[in-house]
Design an enzyme around this catalytic site. Sequence first.
Site, short mmCIF file in Angstrom:
data_model
loop_
_atom_site.label_atom_id
_atom_site.label_comp_id
_atom_site.label_asym_id
_atom_site.label_seq_id
_atom_site.Cartn_x
_atom_site.Cartn_y
_atom_site.Cartn_z
N ILE A 1 0.84 -1.20 0.00
CA ILE A 1 0.00 0.00 0.00
C ILE A 1 0.87 1.25 0.00
O ILE A 1 0.59 2.23 -0.71
CB ILE A 1 -0.96 -0.01 1.20
N ASP B 1 11.71 3.38 4.96
CA ASP B 1 11.37 1.96 5.02
C ASP B 1 12.55 1.17 5.57
O ASP B 1 13.71 1.44 5.21
CB ASP B 1 10.99 1.44 3.63
N THR C 1 -6.58 -0.65 9.83
CA THR C 1 -7.35 -1.73 9.20
C THR C 1 -8.73 -1.87 9.82
O THR C 1 -8.93 -1.52 10.99
CB THR C 1 -6.59 -3.06 9.35
N ASP C 2 -9.67 -2.42 9.05
CA ASP C 2 -10.99 -2.71 9.60
C ASP C 2 -10.96 -3.89 10.58
O ASP C 2 -11.91 -4.11 11.33
CB ASP C 2 -12.01 -2.97 8.49
N GLU C 3 -9.87 -4.63 10.60
CA GLU C 3 -9.80 -5.82 11.46
C GLU C 3 -9.81 -5.45 12.94
O GLU C 3 -10.08 -6.31 13.78
CB GLU C 3 -8.57 -6.65 11.11
N TYR D 1 -2.26 -9.61 15.11
CA TYR D 1 -2.11 -8.50 14.16
C TYR D 1 -3.12 -7.40 14.44
O TYR D 1 -2.77 -6.23 14.61
CB TYR D 1 -2.28 -9.00 12.73
N ALA E 1 -4.92 -6.82 17.05
CA ALA E 1 -4.73 -6.23 18.38
C ALA E 1 -3.60 -5.21 18.36
O ALA E 1 -3.69 -4.15 19.00
CB ALA E 1 -4.45 -7.32 19.41
N LYS F 1 -2.64 -3.45 15.78
CA LYS F 1 -3.10 -2.26 15.05
C LYS F 1 -4.10 -1.46 15.90
O LYS F 1 -4.11 -0.23 15.85
CB LYS F 1 -3.73 -2.66 13.72
N ASN G 1 -9.87 -5.00 3.01
CA ASN G 1 -8.79 -5.76 2.38
C ASN G 1 -8.37 -5.16 1.05
O ASN G 1 -9.20 -4.96 0.17
CB ASN G 1 -9.25 -7.21 2.14
N TYR H 1 -9.17 -21.39 3.15
CA TYR H 1 -9.35 -21.76 4.55
C TYR H 1 -10.81 -22.16 4.83
O TYR H 1 -11.75 -21.51 4.35
CB TYR H 1 -9.00 -20.58 5.46
N ASN I 1 -14.60 -15.71 0.33
CA ASN I 1 -13.30 -16.12 -0.20
C ASN I 1 -13.47 -17.10 -1.36
O ASN I 1 -12.72 -17.05 -2.34
CB ASN I 1 -12.46 -16.76 0.90
N PRO J 1 -6.74 -20.26 12.90
CA PRO J 1 -7.27 -20.08 14.25
C PRO J 1 -7.88 -18.69 14.41
O PRO J 1 -7.28 -17.67 14.03
CB PRO J 1 -6.03 -20.23 15.14
N GLY J 2 -9.10 -18.62 14.95
CA GLY J 2 -9.75 -17.34 15.20
C GLY J 2 -10.10 -16.57 13.96
O GLY J 2 -10.17 -15.33 13.98
#
Length: 347
Positions: free
Chosen positions: A12, A31, A130-132, A155, A157, A159, A184, A212, A254, A287-288
């Site tokens: 991105i 970077d 992120t939206d996560e 990840y 958590a 963010k 995404n 998955y 997916n 997982p999760g």
Amino acid sequence: MKLLVTGGAGFIGSAVVRRAIAQGHEVVNLDALTYAACLDNVASVAGHPAYAFEHADIRDRAALDRVFSTHCPDAVMHLAAESHVDRSIDGPGTFIDTNVMGTFHLLEATRAYWTAAGKSDAFRFHHISTDEVFGSLGPEGQFTEQSPYDPRSPYSASKAGSDHLVRAWHETYGMPVVLTNCSNNYGPYHFPEKLIPVVILNALAGKPLPIYGDGSNVRDWLYVEDHAEALLLVITRGAVGRSYNIGGENERTNLQLVQTLCAILDRKRPLPKGTYADLIQFVTDRPGHDARYAIDPARIRNELGWRPSVTVEEGLEKTVDWYLANETWWRALQDRQGVGQRLGVTA
């Protein structure tokens, strides 16, 4: 405007760098060049007089202070992050160190620079997230800027933690910040460990296409060039202290996504016999694994006039075309650590 872009050699970040230069901004690309970074991503602007590169880590405060004093940016766009959920399951410490502590060091270096320069109201610190961080949705509803935080992976958590730090530095120290949370991303230069490039490259190699669980997990897909345009709009016109959710308005399971990719490849690079969909293979779920993400982008649409320019089918067509035309780029990355391996199964 002179922009300091962290993580500008990533997926991105490099899209932001390329578009910012095209829009007439000056860009300092900072970077650390970890495994997912690639300077080829910004080769098209590397020789531009408005572009500069700094090989530095956001966890290195002395390096950050040097970069600020050397380049005197008008704004920071913070994209540097560890971002692969599967890797966060196997090695969460790196995600906390980079995404939380790295953001802390960047905030403190920015605050020192901003304070020494007179605390300009025109300065901006833009945190890209992120939206996560909002967790998992059921069959209905969408994430808004008021959605409660409910991260489910190391990840997300990490963010979420960085989001909270940025808001705290605004409230406590008055730093002029803006935040964005995106769905995404996909498109050109996508590192070949994420779902879409994995499917494209495995299909071209005749390998199984792993999905998955049962493939029912839903994501909202945002073309990376659309995202870059939105981010630059927020940094130049977004309201201080405000957050903006950026979504592609393209929800797909997916399985639907992979089937669409297979159909595009069937047209563009047909197999001697059969279809690429024959290679689909359902594998043990992550997982999760969050069931569904979906973003309501009404705020950025109504306040800033942005909306995505392509459907997911149009964007996937562009993406497949790019991978077919850029084999040299992706082949060079396939030997990097972890690429091509199933990660995130140690929970």
